[in-house]
Design a protein around this motif. Sequence first.
Motif, mmCIF file in Angstrom:
data_model
loop_
_atom_site.group_PDB
_atom_site.id
_atom_site.type_symbol
_atom_site.label_atom_id
_atom_site.label_comp_id
_atom_site.label_asym_id
_atom_site.label_seq_id
_atom_site.Cartn_x
_atom_site.Cartn_y
_atom_site.Cartn_z
ATOM 1 N N ASP A 258 0.850 -1.187 0.000
ATOM 2 C CA ASP A 258 0.000 0.000 0.000
ATOM 3 C C ASP A 258 0.884 1.234 0.000
ATOM 4 O O ASP A 258 2.097 1.129 -0.180
ATOM 5 N N VAL A 259 0.261 2.404 0.204
ATOM 6 C CA VAL A 259 1.036 3.645 0.082
ATOM 7 C C VAL A 259 2.172 3.736 1.101
ATOM 8 O O VAL A 259 3.143 4.441 0.891
ATOM 9 N N ARG A 260 2.023 3.011 2.208
ATOM 10 C CA ARG A 260 3.050 3.155 3.249
ATOM 11 C C ARG A 260 4.209 2.193 3.078
ATOM 12 O O ARG A 260 5.296 2.446 3.579
ATOM 13 N N SER A 261 3.974 1.053 2.407
ATOM 14 C CA SER A 261 5.024 0.051 2.355
ATOM 15 C C SER A 261 4.679 -1.042 1.348
ATOM 16 O O SER A 261 3.547 -1.135 0.885
ATOM 17 N N THR A 262 5.670 -1.881 1.056
ATOM 18 C CA THR A 262 5.404 -3.035 0.191
ATOM 19 C C THR A 262 5.242 -4.280 1.056
ATOM 20 O O THR A 262 5.719 -4.331 2.192
ATOM 21 N N ALA A 263 4.611 -5.273 0.478
ATOM 22 C CA ALA A 263 4.427 -6.540 1.199
ATOM 23 C C ALA A 263 5.781 -7.158 1.535
ATOM 24 O O ALA A 263 5.995 -7.652 2.648
ATOM 25 N N ASP A 264 6.713 -7.115 0.578
ATOM 26 C CA ASP A 264 8.037 -7.721 0.810
ATOM 27 C C ASP A 264 8.745 -7.051 1.978
ATOM 28 O O ASP A 264 9.358 -7.716 2.813
ATOM 29 N N TYR A 265 8.666 -5.719 2.007
ATOM 30 C CA TYR A 265 9.324 -4.996 3.100
ATOM 31 C C TYR A 265 8.693 -5.381 4.441
ATOM 32 O O TYR A 265 9.380 -5.664 5.415
ATOM 33 N N ARG A 266 7.379 -5.427 4.472
ATOM 34 C CA ARG A 266 6.700 -5.752 5.741
ATOM 35 C C ARG A 266 7.070 -7.158 6.211
ATOM 36 O O ARG A 266 7.242 -7.396 7.407
ATOM 37 N N ARG A 267 7.175 -8.086 5.248
ATOM 38 C CA ARG A 267 7.519 -9.459 5.618
ATOM 39 C C ARG A 267 8.942 -9.506 6.177
ATOM 40 O O ARG A 267 9.202 -10.092 7.226
ATOM 41 N N ALA A 268 9.852 -8.846 5.482
ATOM 42 C CA ALA A 268 11.256 -8.858 5.910
ATOM 43 C C ALA A 268 11.418 -8.167 7.268
ATOM 44 O O ALA A 268 12.132 -8.656 8.155
ATOM 45 N N VAL A 269 10.706 -7.052 7.442
ATOM 46 C CA VAL A 269 10.836 -6.306 8.703
ATOM 47 C C VAL A 269 10.219 -7.088 9.864
ATOM 48 O O VAL A 269 10.769 -7.103 10.972
ATOM 49 N N SER A 270 9.104 -7.761 9.615
ATOM 50 C CA SER A 270 8.475 -8.544 10.685
ATOM 51 C C SER A 270 9.454 -9.612 11.179
ATOM 52 O O SER A 270 9.607 -9.829 12.391
ATOM 53 N N ALA A 271 10.109 -10.295 10.230
ATOM 54 C CA ALA A 271 11.074 -11.332 10.609
ATOM 55 C C ALA A 271 12.236 -10.719 11.392
ATOM 56 O O ALA A 271 12.667 -11.256 12.423
ATOM 57 N N ARG A 272 12.711 -9.585 10.925
ATOM 58 C CA ARG A 272 13.856 -8.938 11.560
ATOM 59 C C ARG A 272 13.516 -8.462 12.984
ATOM 60 O O ARG A 272 14.281 -8.655 13.914
ATOM 61 N N ILE A 273 12.329 -7.851 13.139
ATOM 62 C CA ILE A 273 11.941 -7.351 14.469
ATOM 63 C C ILE A 273 11.832 -8.514 15.450
ATOM 64 O O ILE A 273 12.311 -8.457 16.575
ATOM 65 N N LEU A 274 11.160 -9.584 14.997
ATOM 66 C CA LEU A 274 10.986 -10.728 15.897
ATOM 67 C C LEU A 274 12.349 -11.302 16.280
ATOM 68 O O LEU A 274 12.607 -11.581 17.462
ATOM 69 N N HIS A 275 13.219 -11.459 15.310
ATOM 70 C CA HIS A 275 14.538 -12.028 15.577
ATOM 71 C C HIS A 275 15.280 -11.174 16.605
ATOM 72 O O HIS A 275 15.846 -11.694 17.575
ATOM 73 N N ARG A 276 15.219 -9.879 16.404
ATOM 74 C CA ARG A 276 15.951 -8.993 17.335
ATOM 75 C C ARG A 276 15.358 -9.058 18.751
ATOM 76 O O ARG A 276 16.085 -9.128 19.730
ATOM 77 N N MET A 277 14.025 -9.061 18.846
ATOM 78 C CA MET A 277 13.401 -9.150 20.179
ATOM 79 C C MET A 277 13.825 -10.441 20.876
ATOM 80 O O MET A 277 14.148 -10.445 22.062
ATOM 81 N N LEU A 278 13.813 -11.550 20.127
ATOM 82 C CA LEU A 278 14.160 -12.845 20.731
ATOM 83 C C LEU A 278 15.627 -12.847 21.168
ATOM 84 O O LEU A 278 15.970 -13.359 22.236
ATOM 85 N N ARG A 279 16.468 -12.255 20.331
ATOM 86 C CA ARG A 279 17.892 -12.198 20.679
ATOM 87 C C ARG A 279 18.075 -11.360 21.951
ATOM 88 O O ARG A 279 18.783 -11.757 22.872
ATOM 89 N N GLU A 280 17.408 -10.210 21.998
ATOM 90 C CA GLU A 280 17.547 -9.350 23.181
ATOM 91 C C GLU A 280 17.015 -10.047 24.430
ATOM 92 O O GLU A 280 17.608 -9.976 25.500
#
Length: 284
Positions: A258-280
Amino acid sequence: MPAEPPVVTPRSLAEAYELLGGDPFRPIAGGTDLMVQITGELGEPPERVLDLWRLDELRGIRLANGDALAIGALSTYTQIRRSPLVGEHLPALAEAAATIGAAQIQNRGTLGGNVVNASPAGDTLPVLLAADADIVLGSRRGERTVPAADFWTGYRKTARAEDELVLRIVFPLRPGRRTRFRKVGTRRAQAISKVVMALAYRSDGGVWRDVRVALGSVAERPIRVPETERVLEGAAPRQSVADHAAATIAGEISPIDDVRSTADYRRAVSARILHRMLREEGGW
Ligand SMILES: Cc1cc2nc3c(=O)[nH]c(=O)nc-3n(C[C@H](O)[C@H](O)[C@H](O)COP(=O)(O)OP(=O)(O)OC[C@H]3O[C@@H](n4cnc5c(N)ncnc54)[C@H](O)[C@@H]3O)c2cc1C
């Protein structure tokens, strides 16, 4: 621009229920969403407005029965950020409140308004899902409780009937539970989320238990990701588990472009955020 709709300001909850039981009214709390909709350019404008601001029954942040945190629907983000009870028991909600709009919106916008507005990008909504919150509704017919998991039924749709008010949001307090929050937007302030995520879990004998992962802005409504939760449930905090969970969440969600983001970006960012939270949280 159409004429301003009439505004009625009840002085008690009983009066508000009577009014809502008659002609249709749109409740207004802080007005930070409703005033944007008032011109009718973004959907049906309200015909009549019911101002909730004087209803003290919808205020206050308190412990309920010693095992739950009850937050009145009219609690503003500033009140939530400043509440020692929220800071102690539900820091993820205080973190979410701190990312919403800027000072003006935080002084006026309310938790109840975020819940009923039901935007898929509503920043507090994943916290409610991750923390197993209950939404307490009231009307002339009495009170009823709807779990957050059942409250958002579709795009901007909720389980609330037209004559009901959200009275409070109740968070069960689980011993040892930790909650985390992360929002990714274009800027640090005044940003609508591209992805927003909340995590809740407790550590038990070296493994994660009661894991909840909830997201906003990746579906038509805020969601939990059960497959990803299953990967984490009962697992030890290790890099290989975080890798598996991150890969699972990327495959489990189906965000849109949508206007704010692409599906690919959202998918990649969701994975990255979760990974970082789990690592922390895992401390490796
Ligand atoms: C500049 C700006 C920035 C923003 N930034 C963010 C952001 O970063 N993150 C985010 O999530 N949101 C953001 N918002 C949206 C908005 O501020 C929030 O959704 C806020 O929580 C709405 O609360 P309110 O009290 O102002 O709701 P209102 O506008 O008063 O009401 C919103 C909806 O809820 C209904 N309603 C309100 N209270 C009740 C109740 N107790 N019972 C039944 N119905 C009720 C109203 O009828 C209406 O449909 C932003 C808005 C603006 C204008």
